[in-house]
Design an enzyme around this catalytic site. Sequence first.
Site, PDB file in Angstrom:
ATOM      1  N   GLU A  37      -7.708  11.817 -18.545  1.00 18.36           N
ATOM      2  CA  GLU A  37      -7.467  10.409 -18.203  1.00 18.36           C
ATOM      3  C   GLU A  37      -6.041  10.060 -18.608  1.00 18.36           C
ATOM      4  O   GLU A  37      -5.439  10.780 -19.406  1.00 18.36           O
ATOM      5  CB  GLU A  37      -8.458   9.521 -18.971  1.00 18.36           C
ATOM      6  CG  GLU A  37      -9.890   9.831 -18.598  1.00 18.36           C
ATOM      7  CD  GLU A  37     -10.893   8.867 -19.222  1.00 18.36           C
ATOM      8  OE1 GLU A  37     -10.476   7.955 -19.986  1.00 18.36           O
ATOM      9  OE2 GLU A  37     -12.089   9.029 -18.914  1.00 18.36           O
ATOM     10  N   GLU A  42     -12.929  29.087 -17.564  1.00 18.14           N
ATOM     11  CA  GLU A  42     -11.663  28.532 -17.054  1.00 18.14           C
ATOM     12  C   GLU A  42     -10.466  29.216 -17.719  1.00 18.14           C
ATOM     13  O   GLU A  42      -9.479  29.563 -17.061  1.00 18.14           O
ATOM     14  CB  GLU A  42     -11.637  27.029 -17.345  1.00 18.14           C
ATOM     15  CG  GLU A  42     -10.313  26.365 -17.020  1.00 18.14           C
ATOM     16  CD  GLU A  42     -10.373  24.844 -17.105  1.00 18.14           C
ATOM     17  OE1 GLU A  42     -11.440  24.303 -17.458  1.00 18.14           O
ATOM     18  OE2 GLU A  42      -9.356  24.201 -16.803  1.00 18.14           O
ATOM     19  N   GLY A  91      20.466  36.120 -10.915  1.00 16.12           N
ATOM     20  CA  GLY A  91      21.688  35.317 -10.895  1.00 16.12           C
ATOM     21  C   GLY A  91      21.450  33.999 -10.187  1.00 16.12           C
ATOM     22  O   GLY A  91      20.375  33.394 -10.323  1.00 16.12           O
TER      23      GLY A  91
HETATM   24  C1  LIG Z   1      -1.103  20.535 -12.419  1.00 15.47           C
HETATM   25  C2  LIG Z   1      -2.182  20.045 -13.335  1.00 15.47           C
HETATM   26  C3  LIG Z   1      -3.514  20.217 -12.973  1.00 15.47           C
HETATM   27  C4  LIG Z   1      -4.520  19.732 -13.797  1.00 15.47           C
HETATM   28  N1  LIG Z   1      -5.839  19.819 -13.378  1.00 15.47           N
HETATM   29  C5  LIG Z   1      -6.799  19.183 -14.096  1.00 15.47           C
HETATM   30  C6  LIG Z   1      -8.145  19.104 -13.607  1.00 15.47           C
HETATM   31  O1  LIG Z   1      -8.472  19.634 -12.538  1.00 15.47           O
HETATM   32  N2  LIG Z   1      -9.052  18.420 -14.333  1.00 15.47           N
HETATM   33  C7  LIG Z   1      -8.725  17.796 -15.510  1.00 15.47           C
HETATM   34  O2  LIG Z   1      -9.587  17.189 -16.116  1.00 15.47           O
HETATM   35  N3  LIG Z   1      -7.466  17.868 -16.007  1.00 15.47           N
HETATM   36  C8  LIG Z   1      -6.497  18.527 -15.327  1.00 15.47           C
HETATM   37  N4  LIG Z   1      -5.214  18.580 -15.806  1.00 15.47           N
HETATM   38  C9  LIG Z   1      -4.901  17.917 -17.072  1.00 15.47           C
HETATM   39  C10 LIG Z   1      -4.615  18.872 -18.209  1.00 15.47           C
HETATM   40  O3  LIG Z   1      -5.771  19.563 -18.573  1.00 15.47           O
HETATM   41  C11 LIG Z   1      -4.004  18.045 -19.354  1.00 15.47           C
HETATM   42  O4  LIG Z   1      -2.720  17.637 -18.924  1.00 15.47           O
HETATM   43  C12 LIG Z   1      -3.917  18.811 -20.645  1.00 15.47           C
HETATM   44  O5  LIG Z   1      -5.200  19.057 -21.166  1.00 15.47           O
HETATM   45  C13 LIG Z   1      -3.089  18.067 -21.698  1.00 15.47           C
HETATM   46  O6  LIG Z   1      -3.535  16.737 -21.823  1.00 15.47           O
HETATM   47  P1  LIG Z   1      -2.467  15.541 -21.749  1.00 15.47           P
HETATM   48  O7  LIG Z   1      -1.647  15.712 -20.540  1.00 15.47           O
HETATM   49  O8  LIG Z   1      -3.205  14.262 -21.918  1.00 15.47           O
HETATM   50  O9  LIG Z   1      -1.530  15.769 -22.992  1.00 15.47           O
HETATM   51  P2  LIG Z   1      -1.762  15.240 -24.475  1.00 15.47           P
HETATM   52  O10 LIG Z   1      -3.174  15.365 -24.879  1.00 15.47           O
HETATM   53  O11 LIG Z   1      -1.103  13.915 -24.604  1.00 15.47           O
HETATM   54  O12 LIG Z   1      -0.917  16.291 -25.295  1.00 15.47           O
HETATM   55  C14 LIG Z   1       0.500  16.379 -25.147  1.00 15.47           C
HETATM   56  C15 LIG Z   1       1.009  17.481 -26.013  1.00 15.47           C
HETATM   57  O13 LIG Z   1       0.771  17.168 -27.373  1.00 15.47           O
HETATM   58  C16 LIG Z   1       0.534  18.322 -28.120  1.00 15.47           C
HETATM   59  N5  LIG Z   1      -0.766  18.219 -28.789  1.00 15.47           N
HETATM   60  C17 LIG Z   1      -1.867  17.568 -28.372  1.00 15.47           C
HETATM   61  N6  LIG Z   1      -2.872  17.707 -29.248  1.00 15.47           N
HETATM   62  C18 LIG Z   1      -2.397  18.482 -30.263  1.00 15.47           C
HETATM   63  C19 LIG Z   1      -2.938  18.985 -31.474  1.00 15.47           C
HETATM   64  N7  LIG Z   1      -4.229  18.758 -31.822  1.00 15.47           N
HETATM   65  N8  LIG Z   1      -2.145  19.724 -32.282  1.00 15.47           N
HETATM   66  C20 LIG Z   1      -0.871  19.978 -31.942  1.00 15.47           C
HETATM   67  N9  LIG Z   1      -0.303  19.540 -30.797  1.00 15.47           N
HETATM   68  C21 LIG Z   1      -1.044  18.800 -29.977  1.00 15.47           C
HETATM   69  C22 LIG Z   1       0.555  19.494 -27.132  1.00 15.47           C
HETATM   70  O14 LIG Z   1       1.841  20.080 -27.129  1.00 15.47           O
HETATM   71  C23 LIG Z   1       0.306  18.818 -25.800  1.00 15.47           C
HETATM   72  O15 LIG Z   1       0.853  19.545 -24.699  1.00 15.47           O
HETATM   73  C24 LIG Z   1      -4.195  19.103 -15.025  1.00 15.47           C
HETATM   74  C25 LIG Z   1      -2.857  18.968 -15.390  1.00 15.47           C
HETATM   75  C26 LIG Z   1      -1.861  19.413 -14.565  1.00 15.47           C
HETATM   76  C27 LIG Z   1      -0.438  19.206 -14.985  1.00 15.47           C
END
Ligand SMILES: Cc1cc2nc3c(=O)[nH]c(=O)nc-3n(C[C@H](O)[C@H](O)[C@H](O)COP(=O)(O)OP(=O)(O)OC[C@H]3O[C@@H](n4cnc5c(N)ncnc54)[C@H](O)[C@@H]3O)c2cc1C
Length: 373
Positions: free
Chosen positions: A121, A238, A335
């Site tokens: 979300e 997955e 390159g």
């Molecule tokens: C192209 C694409 C396809 C996707 N497809 C799907 C899908 O089909 N279904 C679905 O549900 N989701 C999907 N996603 C979502 C994806 O699973 C999430 O983006 C991912 O789980 C990270 O969640 P977030 O973006 O909310 O990042 P956040 O939860 O905000 O995290 C951001 C960053 O914070 C750091 N972080 C977070 N928690 C911790 C921790 N506990 N300790 C240390 N560092 C931490 C990590 O570096 C992380 O990358 C997709 C995303 C993309 C970009």
Amino acid sequence: MDSDLEMYRDSVRRFVQTEIAAHDEKWAKQQHVDRNLWNKAGELGILLADVPDEFGGSGGNFAHMAILFEELAYAGDRAFGAHVHAIAAHYILNQGTDAQKAKYLPLLASGEMIGAIAMSEPGAGSDLQGIRTRAVRDGDDYVISGSKIFISNGYLADLIVVVTKTDPEAGAKGISLIMVETKEAKGFKVGRILEKLGQKGQDTCELFFDEVRVPVENLLGGVEGKGFAHLMSELPYERLMLGIGAMASIERAIDLTVTYTKERKAFGKPLLEMQNTRFKLADAKAQAVMARAFVDECIQRMIDDELDTVTASIVKLNLSELECTIIDECLQFFGGYGYMLEYPITQMYADARVQRIYGGASEIMKEIIARSL
Ligand SMILES: Cc1cc2nc3c(=O)[nH]c(=O)nc-3n(C[C@H](O)[C@H](O)[C@H](O)COP(=O)(O)OP(=O)(O)OC[C@H]3O[C@@H](n4cnc5c(N)ncnc54)[C@H](O)[C@@H]3O)c2cc1C
């Protein structure tokens, strides 16, 4: 591998070349594959190859799925969401009721329905307990309200497994997975197809649920509050898939780079005769061969139903990180051409980056592994 699987690989490879790779540019422009690709893949029996025949699958095992993910990566595919489709189907296969399996799996296997899984979300991705999408019981229905983001297959999906809260006070035990049939769902809206760095032909979308009514029969497994446990048991599938795609991309990147550096000359000799090139590519190959042994081991464990969460996190972490590192090293040898989108290595560089983020970011994989120390 055995001779039957080799034959299966040949037919998957032909299909991927003619029906997928050939349309890459068009799909990247329109940001989604053509709908009929799903029906064609269903006819060939590759969508749910590891689902038993009684549910419309092809009765194979995970080796068949591994072949599909490898062939997609070898062909540089960045559009076909067969991965999430299979993931959605496996939630139903492993966690669904008999009626849910009988109703949905044959349609997903044939490509009549396209599956997706909606966890993330705008305010919660890594920390799924923070989701806000609510499902409130009202008579024989659930009423779902909330929004999802980054949902792969979101534009074309007919059946979405939606992660909801049925009891917001109960923490992880208040999460339930509910299947939403999108075509009939009043109040369901697909938002934008998001503009991404890579994987341009994949329809990654925002989804909106405004009091969407779904019959209670669509609660996965038929019992409220099991959603988090379902997620935990299905995530290894997955994560291994992502590791397999990464492995095949690493192998492809090395192949492409060896070919290029044999041909490209500088200072009177091919790049591959320079010690730096030889050592870098030798190093990449050495790491790839080691990684391949571990990926194959994980595939076997999945076939034997023995792949645990920690090992799946290790394969996802290591392979996605290695993929990005090796593709970056390989790109350097091209390159300026390595910065041109018409070169596959450039595309691979853009497509690979998300591997360290989705399916659980690398940091989350480390957390899971660390808990086992
Ligand atoms: C192209 C694409 C396809 C996707 N497809 C799907 C899908 O089909 N279904 C679905 O549900 N989701 C999907 N996603 C979502 C994806 O699973 C999430 O983006 C991912 O789980 C990270 O969640 P977030 O973006 O909310 O990042 P956040 O939860 O905000 O995290 C951001 C960053 O914070 C750091 N972080 C977070 N928690 C911790 C921790 N506990 N300790 C240390 N560092 C931490 C990590 O570096 C992380 O990358 C997709 C995303 C993309 C970009």
